[in-house]
Write an enzyme that holds these catalytic residues in place. Structure first.
Site, PDB file in Angstrom:
ATOM      1  N   HIS A   1      -4.416 -11.301 -18.243  1.00 48.12           N
ATOM      2  CA  HIS A   1      -4.519 -12.393 -19.203  1.00 48.12           C
ATOM      3  C   HIS A   1      -4.438 -11.876 -20.636  1.00 48.12           C
ATOM      4  CE1 HIS A   1      -6.039 -14.384 -15.627  1.00 48.12           C
ATOM      5  NE2 HIS A   1      -6.041 -15.535 -16.247  1.00 48.12           N
TER       6      HIS A   1
ATOM      7  N   GLN B   1       3.974   1.110 -18.681  1.00 44.36           N
ATOM      8  CA  GLN B   1       4.963   0.484 -17.791  1.00 44.36           C
ATOM      9  C   GLN B   1       6.236   0.045 -18.507  1.00 44.36           C
ATOM     10  OE1 GLN B   1       3.836  -1.607 -14.185  1.00 44.36           O
ATOM     11  NE2 GLN B   1       4.642  -3.487 -15.089  1.00 44.36           N
TER      12      GLN B   1
ATOM     13  N   HIS C   1       3.841  -5.471  -6.947  1.00 45.62           N
ATOM     14  CA  HIS C   1       3.085  -6.562  -6.327  1.00 45.62           C
ATOM     15  C   HIS C   1       3.620  -7.926  -6.746  1.00 45.62           C
ATOM     16  CE1 HIS C   1       1.554  -6.409 -10.344  1.00 45.62           C
ATOM     17  NE2 HIS C   1       0.656  -7.350 -10.149  1.00 45.62           N
TER      18      HIS C   1
ATOM     19  N   TRP D   1       3.351 -11.873 -12.409  1.00 48.12           N
ATOM     20  CA  TRP D   1       4.362 -12.402 -13.323  1.00 48.12           C
ATOM     21  C   TRP D   1       4.626 -11.479 -14.506  1.00 48.12           C
ATOM     22  CZ3 TRP D   1       8.347 -15.040 -12.704  1.00 48.12           C
ATOM     23  CH2 TRP D   1       9.035 -15.635 -13.760  1.00 48.12           C
ATOM     24  N   ASN D   2       3.600 -10.814 -15.033  1.00 48.52           N
ATOM     25  CA  ASN D   2       3.845  -9.871 -16.123  1.00 48.52           C
ATOM     26  C   ASN D   2       4.819  -8.786 -15.682  1.00 48.52           C
ATOM     27  OD1 ASN D   2       2.074 -11.167 -17.890  1.00 48.52           O
ATOM     28  ND2 ASN D   2       0.341  -9.895 -17.312  1.00 48.52           N
TER      29      ASN D   2
ATOM     30  N   GLY E   1      -1.914 -15.085  -4.398  1.00 49.96           N
ATOM     31  CA  GLY E   1      -1.736 -15.856  -5.621  1.00 49.96           C
ATOM     32  C   GLY E   1      -0.284 -16.170  -5.890  1.00 49.96           C
ATOM     33  N   ASP E   2       0.087 -16.111  -7.161  1.00 55.21           N
ATOM     34  CA  ASP E   2       1.472 -16.408  -7.550  1.00 55.21           C
ATOM     35  C   ASP E   2       2.440 -15.323  -7.112  1.00 55.21           C
ATOM     36  OD1 ASP E   2       0.199 -14.667  -9.495  1.00 55.21           O
ATOM     37  OD2 ASP E   2       1.978 -14.923 -10.736  1.00 55.21           O
TER      38      ASP E   2
END
EC number: 2.4.1.136
Length: 506
Positions: free
Chosen positions: A20, A345, A360, A363-364, A383-384
């Protein structure tokens, strides 16, 4: 660049999680680069980690045409309080204290000549828009997943289409403007059997307050999710402003949001041939079981590829055990393998030696891979991530699927790992995936350069914040002080100790 006090001021409030903090801080840097003063706040327990691991200080940092600064607040719990790992306990605590302290911080900024014109939060803390409403300020929200996932949660929350239920566990889900999602491609927090019901509650909490933000900003771009964005924009005031991790007006800013210092691995990558290294990282919150870790390790060894593997240690209160590598693993890998606790990264994905990304599918990470032109091996868990994997593999066509997620409850063997790594790095499919990844990289770059779709949307948002700031200034000389009721709540909820620590009152 104007002086700090002369700029329109936006106040960013982040839930204290790595996934977040990073996108909201990236948004803050983009807003600052457009000529705003940005204050970023999150609990002090995370602020300490950010100061230690990242290049942040108490002084405003220039970014493009504006500034970004940091203020952290105590959440009322001791530094080592294990209850922070339980969202059912921590989210109410954060709301209770935040609704008191955020107004105080905003009032103090106004008294110091930095009146706030807009509040922006990310998911899990929808009460920030309540604070803004109480203070007579506009608010916005940054959605940190894909637009596809936003739409899925929206339809679930409003009961608009059938989702898997206890009576129909394996039904597929058809959402407007989206491909058919198999039952295990729906965001897994919506499964009736999810082991993380508290995360479903945390995410859906934002939808209760969705009418309050005047804008929902999204870390995606028009060209990537065109049909979904067009549909969603008819039901919610969304603006796509991604990929946020790229900032053309301040490409070299050193302000970061990492909670851990990244290990030095770029020199090692420099020593490797082009497109020869498999990068393996499962983000900041996914932890696999030891037997799965072992299979991945042997798959890497057997594939013969060079690899850079991130093994982030679990939080001490998470309940996870520290994973270990098989005996003799590093010796067998030799110089063709490097294991680190955390990595830079963005630099790794942009490095010419990196061939593909075992991810994994958070979204990031997905956005960073697409924007870097990097093919992926999809290893989603929950999750997403399972929905993102569907899009990366089947829609964007930049990935190989290694698993279907935690709900599959299946050990992915070393043979499957080896096969997927070879498929992603060798032969015609690897070439096709790379071609598609480079296409998305070009589309992403076109979106955030001056005049691109995301740049136009961000500028429109900045212009709207400035317009509303003028209205606020015209209607009152300063930001409205916190109402007496809020101040009284402050006295009953928290105490400020002599050392500055905020604690719950007895």
């Amino acid at each position: 660049m104007g002086s700090e006090s002369s700029l329109v001021h936006v106040f960013l409030v982040s839930f204290p999680g790595q996934g977040h903090v990073n996108p909201l801080l990236r948004l803050g840097k983009r807003l600052a680069s457009k000529g705003l003063l940005v204050t970023f706040t999150t609990p002090e327990s995370i602020g300490k980690q950010m100061r230690k691991a990242s290049n942040i200080s108490d002084q405003p940092a220039p970014v493009g045409d504006g500034f970004i600064r940091f203020e952290f607040f105590e959440d009322g719990w001791d530094e080592d309080e294990p209850r922070r790992q339980d969202l059912d306990q921590y989210l109410p605590q954060l709301e209770k204290v935040g609704k008191v302290l955020i107004p105080q911080m905003i009032q103090k900024n106004a008294e110091q000549g930095r009146p706030v014109s807009c509040l922006i939060n990310n998911p899990f803390i929808p009460w920030v828009s309540d604070v803004a409403e109480t203070l007579g300020l506009p608010s916005a929200m940054l959605w940190v997943q894909s637009c596809a996932c936003f739409l899925a949660y929206y339809h679930y929350y409003h009961g608009l289409v059938p989702f898997p239920s206890e009576n129909a566990m394996e039904i597929d889900v058809q959402l407007p403007s989206m491909p058919l999602l198999k039952h295990d491609e729906v965001p897994s927090f919506l499964y009736p059997t999810t082991p993380y019901p508290f995360l479903r509650r945390a995410i859906l909490g934002q939808y209760k307050n969705l009418e309050k933000p005047f804008c929902i900003l999204m870390d995606t771009f028009q060209e990537l999710e065109h049909e979904i964005i067009e549909y969603t924009s008819k039901i919610c005031p969304i603006k796509t402003v991604g990929p946020l991790f790229k900032n053309p007006k301040a490409p070299n800013t050193t302000v970061k949001g990492d909670f851990m210092k990244a290990d030095d691995c770029i020199g090692w990558l420099d020593s490797k041939p082009a497109s020869s290294v498999v990068y393996v990282s499962f983000g900041s919150v996914v932890y696999l079981k030891q037997d799965q870790w072992d299979e991945i390790a042997y798959g890497l060894l057997n594939s013969g590829v060079n690899f850079l593997w991130v093994m982030k240690p679990p939080h001490k209160d998470s309940g996870y055990t520290v994973l270990t590598l098989p005996e003799g693993f590093l010796e067998k890998a030799g110089d063709r393998g490097k294991v680190v606790q955390w990595s830079p990264q963005e630099q790794v994905l942009a490095h010419p030696a990196t061939a593909c990304f075992v991810t994994h599918c958070g979204w990031n990470s997905s956005m960073e891979a697409l924007t870097s032109g990097m093919p992926v091996v999809a290893f989603p868990q929950w999750g997403d991530q399972v929905t993102d994997a569907k899009y990366l593999v089947d829609e964007f066509k930049v990935g190989v699927r290694m698993c279907r997620g935690e709900a599959e409850d299946k050990l992915i063997t070393r043979d499957v790992v080896e096969q997927c790594l070879r498929e992603a790095t060798q032969g015609p499919k690897a070439a096709e995936m790379k071609k598609n990844a480079l296409k998305w990289k070009a589309a992403a770059e076109a979106s955030f350069v001056e005049g691109g779709s995301s740049d136009r949307n961000l500028q429109a948002f900045v212009d709207e914040v400035k317009r509303r700031s003028i209205e606020i200034t015209a209607s009152k000389p300063a930001v409205k002080a916190a109402p007496n009721g809020v101040v009284a709540a402050a006295e009953s909820v928290v105490e400020t100790k002599a050392n500055g620590k905020v604690e719950l009152a007895a």
